[in-house]
Design a protein around this motif. Structure first.
Motif, PDB file in Angstrom:
ATOM      1  N   LEU A  33      47.889  24.522  47.607  1.00  0.00           N
ATOM      2  CA  LEU A  33      48.250  25.461  46.544  1.00  0.00           C
ATOM      3  C   LEU A  33      47.527  24.970  45.113  1.00  0.00           C
ATOM      4  O   LEU A  33      46.775  25.814  44.315  1.00  0.00           O
ATOM      5  CB  LEU A  33      49.637  25.961  46.112  1.00  0.00           C
ATOM      6  N   ALA A  34      47.704  23.648  45.027  1.00  0.00           N
ATOM      7  CA  ALA A  34      46.886  22.865  44.083  1.00  0.00           C
ATOM      8  C   ALA A  34      45.431  23.025  43.880  1.00  0.00           C
ATOM      9  O   ALA A  34      44.805  23.230  42.841  1.00  0.00           O
ATOM     10  CB  ALA A  34      47.414  21.517  43.864  1.00  0.00           C
ATOM     11  N   ILE A  35      44.740  22.890  44.984  1.00  0.00           N
ATOM     12  CA  ILE A  35      43.345  22.923  45.380  1.00  0.00           C
ATOM     13  C   ILE A  35      42.837  24.360  44.957  1.00  0.00           C
ATOM     14  O   ILE A  35      42.076  24.513  44.227  1.00  0.00           O
ATOM     15  CB  ILE A  35      42.968  22.599  46.774  1.00  0.00           C
ATOM     16  N   ALA A  36      43.569  25.375  45.530  1.00  0.00           N
ATOM     17  CA  ALA A  36      43.386  26.765  45.197  1.00  0.00           C
ATOM     18  C   ALA A  36      43.285  27.054  43.634  1.00  0.00           C
ATOM     19  O   ALA A  36      42.604  27.604  43.167  1.00  0.00           O
ATOM     20  CB  ALA A  36      44.170  27.676  46.005  1.00  0.00           C
ATOM     21  N   LEU A  38      43.151  24.927  41.215  1.00  0.00           N
ATOM     22  CA  LEU A  38      42.212  24.159  40.450  1.00  0.00           C
ATOM     23  C   LEU A  38      40.685  24.871  40.716  1.00  0.00           C
ATOM     24  O   LEU A  38      40.155  24.954  39.705  1.00  0.00           O
ATOM     25  CB  LEU A  38      42.153  22.873  40.904  1.00  0.00           C
ATOM     26  N   ASP A  39      40.463  25.359  41.842  1.00  0.00           N
ATOM     27  CA  ASP A  39      39.331  26.393  42.411  1.00  0.00           C
ATOM     28  C   ASP A  39      39.127  27.493  41.271  1.00  0.00           C
ATOM     29  O   ASP A  39      38.066  27.987  41.119  1.00  0.00           O
ATOM     30  CB  ASP A  39      39.291  26.689  43.797  1.00  0.00           C
ATOM     31  N   MET A  56      49.449  32.931  44.046  1.00  0.00           N
ATOM     32  CA  MET A  56      48.262  32.363  44.768  1.00  0.00           C
ATOM     33  C   MET A  56      48.642  32.230  46.205  1.00  0.00           C
ATOM     34  O   MET A  56      47.760  32.408  47.184  1.00  0.00           O
ATOM     35  CB  MET A  56      48.128  30.978  44.085  1.00  0.00           C
ATOM     36  N   ALA A  57      49.936  31.804  46.543  1.00  0.00           N
ATOM     37  CA  ALA A  57      50.517  31.748  47.844  1.00  0.00           C
ATOM     38  C   ALA A  57      50.468  33.035  48.493  1.00  0.00           C
ATOM     39  O   ALA A  57      49.940  32.982  49.657  1.00  0.00           O
ATOM     40  CB  ALA A  57      51.912  31.356  47.904  1.00  0.00           C
ATOM     41  N   LEU A  76      50.834  17.608  41.278  1.00  0.00           N
ATOM     42  CA  LEU A  76      49.320  17.313  41.577  1.00  0.00           C
ATOM     43  C   LEU A  76      48.403  17.649  40.763  1.00  0.00           C
ATOM     44  O   LEU A  76      47.499  16.839  40.657  1.00  0.00           O
ATOM     45  CB  LEU A  76      49.218  17.963  43.230  1.00  0.00           C
ATOM     46  N   ILE A  77      48.543  18.625  40.191  1.00  0.00           N
ATOM     47  CA  ILE A  77      47.535  19.181  38.970  1.00  0.00           C
ATOM     48  C   ILE A  77      47.298  18.138  38.009  1.00  0.00           C
ATOM     49  O   ILE A  77      46.436  17.761  37.430  1.00  0.00           O
ATOM     50  CB  ILE A  77      47.970  20.609  38.543  1.00  0.00           C
TER      51      ILE A  77
END
Length: 81
Positions: A33-36, A38-39, A56-57, A76-77
């Protein structure tokens, strides 16, 4: 030979407690989720609301994250910068 080593590793996983699997899967979900996020341009933890994370999930076709997982995503972000 390598195949046998892999089989041994897989068979020893049955000894791990359920809590380990739960926390491991929570971390994996939070990372995805953090990667998505950030993208898609969400770089500030304050922008990553629970609603935005859960939306997003849904886009990623994964189960809605718990409040704990949402906090982990924001962490994480924050530390990924």
């Amino acid at each position: 030979m390598v195949r046998d080593a892999y089989f041994v590793c897989v068979s020893c996983d049955g000894d791990l407690p359920r809590e380990w699997y739960v926390s491991h899967n929570r971390r994996l979900k939070a990372m995805r989720l953090a990667i998505a996020l950030l993208d898609t341009g969400v770089y500030q933890p304050s922008s990553a609301t629970n609603i935005r994370i859960r939306t997003m999930a849904e886009r990623l076709a994964i189960h809605p994250p718990s409040d704990t997982t949402c906090r982990m995503v924001r962490t994480l972000i924050r530390y990924g910068r």
